[in-house]
Design a protein around this motif. Sequence first.
Motif, PDB file in Angstrom:
ATOM      1  N   ASN A   1      -4.386   7.259  -0.388  1.00 60.06           N
ATOM      2  CA  ASN A   1      -3.784   5.939  -0.274  1.00 60.06           C
ATOM      3  C   ASN A   1      -3.825   5.414   1.163  1.00 60.06           C
ATOM      4  N   ILE A   2      -3.579   6.309   2.112  1.00 60.14           N
ATOM      5  CA  ILE A   2      -3.633   5.855   3.509  1.00 60.14           C
ATOM      6  C   ILE A   2      -5.050   5.447   3.882  1.00 60.14           C
ATOM      7  N   LEU A   3      -6.034   6.204   3.397  1.00 61.52           N
ATOM      8  CA  LEU A   3      -7.420   5.839   3.711  1.00 61.52           C
ATOM      9  C   LEU A   3      -7.849   4.572   2.972  1.00 61.52           C
TER      10      LEU A   3
ATOM     11  N   LEU B   1      -6.653   2.033   5.390  1.00 67.24           N
ATOM     12  CA  LEU B   1      -7.299   1.983   6.715  1.00 67.24           C
ATOM     13  C   LEU B   1      -8.818   1.851   6.605  1.00 67.24           C
ATOM     14  N   LYS B   2      -9.433   2.798   5.917  1.00 62.92           N
ATOM     15  CA  LYS B   2     -10.868   2.723   5.705  1.00 62.92           C
ATOM     16  C   LYS B   2     -11.251   1.395   5.063  1.00 62.92           C
TER      17      LYS B   2
ATOM     18  N   ILE C   1      -3.138  10.975   1.295  1.00 62.14           N
ATOM     19  CA  ILE C   1      -4.244  10.697   2.227  1.00 62.14           C
ATOM     20  C   ILE C   1      -5.208   9.699   1.602  1.00 62.14           C
TER      21      ILE C   1
ATOM     22  N   GLN D   1       0.831  -1.197   0.000  1.00 60.84           N
ATOM     23  CA  GLN D   1       0.000   0.000   0.000  1.00 60.84           C
ATOM     24  C   GLN D   1       0.867   1.250   0.000  1.00 60.84           C
TER      25      GLN D   1
ATOM     26  N   ALA E   1     -10.036  -1.432   5.554  1.00 61.00           N
ATOM     27  CA  ALA E   1     -10.127  -2.502   6.542  1.00 61.00           C
ATOM     28  C   ALA E   1     -11.505  -2.523   7.188  1.00 61.00           C
ATOM     29  N   ILE E   2     -12.041  -1.336   7.444  1.00 57.77           N
ATOM     30  CA  ILE E   2     -13.370  -1.267   8.065  1.00 57.77           C
ATOM     31  C   ILE E   2     -14.432  -1.812   7.106  1.00 57.77           C
TER      32      ILE E   2
ATOM     33  N   TYR F   1      -7.891  -9.269   2.859  1.00 60.29           N
ATOM     34  CA  TYR F   1      -8.046  -7.811   2.965  1.00 60.29           C
ATOM     35  C   TYR F   1      -6.973  -7.071   2.174  1.00 60.29           C
TER      36      TYR F   1
ATOM     37  N   TRP G   1     -14.228  -5.525   6.750  1.00 58.12           N
ATOM     38  CA  TRP G   1     -14.804  -6.137   7.950  1.00 58.12           C
ATOM     39  C   TRP G   1     -16.330  -6.075   7.885  1.00 58.12           C
TER      40      TRP G   1
END
Lengths: 497, 497, 497
Positions: B52-54, B57-58, B50, B29, B60-61, B109, B64
């Motif tokens: 790419n970071i989201l 992270l986002k 931002i 990533q 993953a949510i 994931y 899930w």
Amino acid sequence: ELHEIQESNDNSINQFFLIVMGVLVMFMQSGFAFLEAGSVRQKNVVNILIKNILDCLKGAIIWWACGFAFAYGDLDIPSAANKFIGHKYFFTQGWEDFENFHANWFFQYVFAATAATIVSGAVAERTQFGSYVIYSTFITGFVYPVVAHWAWSGTGWLTSSPIPSFRRKVFDCESLSYKFDDDDVIAFADFAGSAVVHCTGGIAALMGAFFLGPRVGKYERVGGKRVSKQLAGHSVPLAALGGFILFVGFMAFNGGSALAIVSSGEIVDNGQAVASAIMNTLVGGASGAVFCLGLSILVPVIKGEDHYWSLLTTINGGLGGMASLCAGCNDMTTGAAFGIGGIAGMTVYWVGNALDRIGIDDPIDAFAVHFGGGVCGILLAPLFANFGIARQPSCGVQKDAFGEVWAACNVAEPVDMELFECDYYAYKQFAWNLIGLIVITLWSGSLVGGVFAVLKATKLLRVEEEIEIRGLDIKKHGEPGYPLAAQGHGWEERSSS
Amino acid sequence: ELHEIQESNDNSINQFFLIVMGVLVMFMQSGFAFLEAGSVRQKNVVNILIKNILDCLKGAIIWWACGFAFAYGDLDIPSAANKFIGHKYFFTQGWEDFENFHANWFFQYVFAATAATIVSGAVAERTQFGSYVIYSTFITGFVYPVVAHWAWSGTGWLTSSPIPSFRRKVFDCESLSYKFDDDDVIAFADFAGSAVVHCTGGIAALMGAFFLGPRVGKYERVGGKRVSKQLAGHSVPLAALGGFILFVGFMAFNGGSALAIVSSGEIVDNGQAVASAIMNTLVGGASGAVFCLGLSILVPVIKGEDHYWSLLTTINGGLGGMASLCAGCNDMTTGAAFGIGGIAGMTVYWVGNALDRIGIDDPIDAFAVHFGGGVCGILLAPLFANFGIARQPSCGVQKDAFGEVWAACNVAEPVDMELFECDYYAYKQFAWNLIGLIVITLWSGSLVGGVFAVLKATKLLRVEEEIEIRGLDIKKHGEPGYPLAAQGHGWEERSSS
Amino acid sequence: ELHEIQESNDNSINQFFLIVMGVLVMFMQSGFAFLEAGSVRQKNVVNILIKNILDCLKGAIIWWACGFAFAYGDLDIPSAANKFIGHKYFFTQGWEDFENFHANWFFQYVFAATAATIVSGAVAERTQFGSYVIYSTFITGFVYPVVAHWAWSGTGWLTSSPIPSFRRKVFDCESLSYKFDDDDVIAFADFAGSAVVHCTGGIAALMGAFFLGPRVGKYERVGGKRVSKQLAGHSVPLAALGGFILFVGFMAFNGGSALAIVSSGEIVDNGQAVASAIMNTLVGGASGAVFCLGLSILVPVIKGEDHYWSLLTTINGGLGGMASLCAGCNDMTTGAAFGIGGIAGMTVYWVGNALDRIGIDDPIDAFAVHFGGGVCGILLAPLFANFGIARQPSCGVQKDAFGEVWAACNVAEPVDMELFECDYYAYKQFAWNLIGLIVITLWSGSLVGGVFAVLKATKLLRVEEEIEIRGLDIKKHGEPGYPLAAQGHGWEERSSS
């Protein structure tokens, strides 16, 4: 059946180990890339990066084509092995019987790529792209594989010394005299490549720097005296990124060199072997960094000059320390690792300065770090490792123990001390490591030096002076590292102090 | 008891394998992030980072909440499985019976996150933050999971072709005629996601680039003709960092796709499967880089134009090569990998240029790399992999061997060659991969294209022209990438040339 | 024999696990380094990088010399253990009997290095190099090891609460009354170090920021009111690189804290323990990022001010979320992880702002992220984890079930409800975690605070104002981060918009 499944699983776990360690070592390629990229001027950053990326990628093709074959290409029939060079498995042909071929190929590949990429820093900012392709291919495809064959294939000449007396001496009860034990022949002790990888890469780097000559502007004649000017790299953070990656990668470089993590058929604490190699590498590298930095402060303080806490000096000291631990990290106390790493760190400082004084321009001190650190490792391990001179019984201690040897033979007393002979095994180990170091240095230095000499004679080696002065990136690669048009923005920024 | 402990440990080791490989793939990533960050102009670097970071992270949510459920949400009762979409385990509810749930969730994931993040480069420098949140959520949460369900859940329609004749044909001794073997149904062959991940991400990237339109200043009309201008990114070193990380991460992406490293109950050399996937990926990627770079030199040389050794071209070629190896790296010779990777590398060059010529602005060639590379993989594996057309017995060879088939049935001679029918299994495998590719492309392209079309129609898709021209970072994120006030220092620097 | 080989192999696999996880956590050192490097001004970037590299390297020497000894130096004879501090294995002397010593040493080292390096960001841009060496050595060598001994050595006072009633209450059938079960004593629940690592590092960071005082220009008095100015760091991409590395490394930080992956002698699904810790850490971190970013948008929107999608806020929220998951990620539902991480993310935003309002200058919000996140973890795990208050039977539920307890004793009916006592085990767990948190905070805060106070009193703490204003790199380290002479090139670039 269950037992066979277990053996197959153990085998898979060992491949898993090689793969994970190999991937981490492969990541070191980007460590070298960014250490070098930060250490060159902006005008050449793309040039150094593409060379490092191609060392990694092109190197895989060469290692597949011939490198692995020259290094390990006779493992299936040891009796028919060639002590000098492997000769099978070109393009992976005929390797079907080679256990764990793919995992071993991959793990050995990352080491070959390392040996080649060490050179790119020393010849940075002035080398023709074509020259780079030639020397880099030659090192990955021939020079390094032959050295690896000698020391690591199990069938090379360095693996078991042909010198008749380079064996363990044991007292023979039948003849009541000493004999050499043919099962305990002295082997070149270079666990993870102080000499095989780092001296090979380091001496090749020196050859490159020597034949290329210094960068324009590096040295000036002032009143007949050579004055060295600092041609600082364009980004310390990039160099630090490279340093960090290399430190982390070195854990896998030295730890992975155990080559296995589990064992079928006998109890071997491979985990402990791997972990102690890593702990020693870490402490030795730390010691190298601290002593190199310390010396770089101490010398100017003594001379009454300004002193600075240099980050690049710290990194180079740490790398030299870790390179020195390659030789014996698997079999020494952490105290010995601390000592060897520290000596290597100081060596890096001293060699780097000496090279600069004699007018050889090695922009990232590749020779000082890798050859300097490597030599410390290959020669100090036989002194201070568990198998080393300082840890072996001295002649006097051996003599004191001769009574027990005599008694074990169950012959009549009294002990005939006239028959006692001292065993200089540890000294011979040192000598054999020294011989190996000399031969490897001569082999790698003369071959790579020869290639650079030919490239120089044919005027293919160095870029035109105008391109060197104005930078390689735009003219050769069409890509400035930081295109002007892409910088800036159209807003006013909130100001702060 | 001991045996049960062993099975439990084997299971844990497999989870360990998935975790380590998953962590390395997760690191990709940041590879995408920095490849893209370096390839955009300074004024938009925070914007791309931002996103790419989201994505990571986002994502993953979302994975899930529903992604994993749509992809793998019916594994416990295969008979009740839905061939189109999973329908359980939302927010991990009810997954207690799913073996190794957590490790599988994590490994899957990182693949889902990859599919989504491919798009961000293609739509860089001009997309509204809200639009990004919508399309990225939609891909991670629905589009990609459904494709993964089809091909990888084991119960999807691509896993076993419903076409009656897409089975292995075997000669039946009782009826003395050919029958289709219901146990050997053709499955979509996409080991690590040439189509599932890379074509999905790549076609979505194309949709984004198409509906957004080119960046301001990318194309100019000169005498009625479209002229493409280079809008270079602001930092080649950042892009190279991304490239390096992606190359290393791809080893885990393709190697980890074996999903297990040990096996309970039968002898399976998982280690060899993983290691050969890695070796093939590496050599194929290297081939892609070399051929892409080579073509980019050859074409201008032929045209008599200036040629450059471009780093970004090398990286894209390597990535395309590795994307092409996803489909069949587990089951082909290294020679085949070299060939497929090389073709993919040339495809990347050609597709990238073609897209630019028709006026679609994909700033980092995401479509060329991922769709181009992915298509090469999904179609060339059935040609050149071990199960491929070129490696299967031709009709003539099958005919020559019919005598043996006949003899094995123990019926009276002579052989009745009239009964011989040719088996086109490998051709059908190719056809099924082609069908899968088409359906996946249509599914992903139309759904993501639809979303982009709606966003465009509602004017939510693209930032205002002034913000695009002056940069997104300060206006949208309050953070210039390199704040002016933080640059410089108050000392005079020692000068060098 | 086979069984012993198997046990030895299991042992090696566990060391392999610790090594791989440890190497990934070690990589987090560069995550901290670049998060901080990007967050300081260009004039101090070398200063912050050398501190981080030395934290990593020098820390290894200190951990070898005494840190590990203070933390784990009495494991061989538990009966002779000191509840406060370890006292053996200095310089690894006498550790021969310690199983898997090297692997454990390495894994615990990377945690110690993390605790120390958290501080460097809070004291950035104004600390003397000598002061840094002192506090950093003190934390790695004494403050952190003692805390680790308390909570993690197995023999420390936090491991089993000395409070008599902090045990599981069980109904004793003989006496028909409740007794405390001495085998089920409440232990400090901090799986991966929310308190041990993050609160220790975080409170030390606060002490540093407090005693140093704010950077020149950070606060201005406008009309008697303190106004905070933003002293933005010089490179958001470098900070983002650090953030990415930390996110990835956190998977190993929390996953590796299971300390083993296989088990000899009993069935333990270690793989599941590791994988669920990772899944929870990921989802919790994602939740932290999303809620921290969301709050940072919501607050200005409510106030009617401009709002920005800040990358650095997102990263800090994510890190705080992951730090909060350290305490209980091994034993909670993913839903609980999502909730705890989200609360931690909002806490990071709130604490960071509060600290700024009271005039404490913590350049990278180290206190808010690590102490804020850590406190959330250590206190919310006993609320929402599987062992937490919200998931335990309430007093009423226990009462309803008392009939079954009575029946299990096989005494005459009817149930004597008078004898029922409620068990507040989960509440006591919360209390014990709270007590541990307070003591750890007082210990680390007062010791590190004391050191900073002494350094301040002796004027060794802070650099001269002129050096602070003009930058530390050139004066102290002789290395500007981006030397002017190394920038630029001699060509004209092709222009684009």
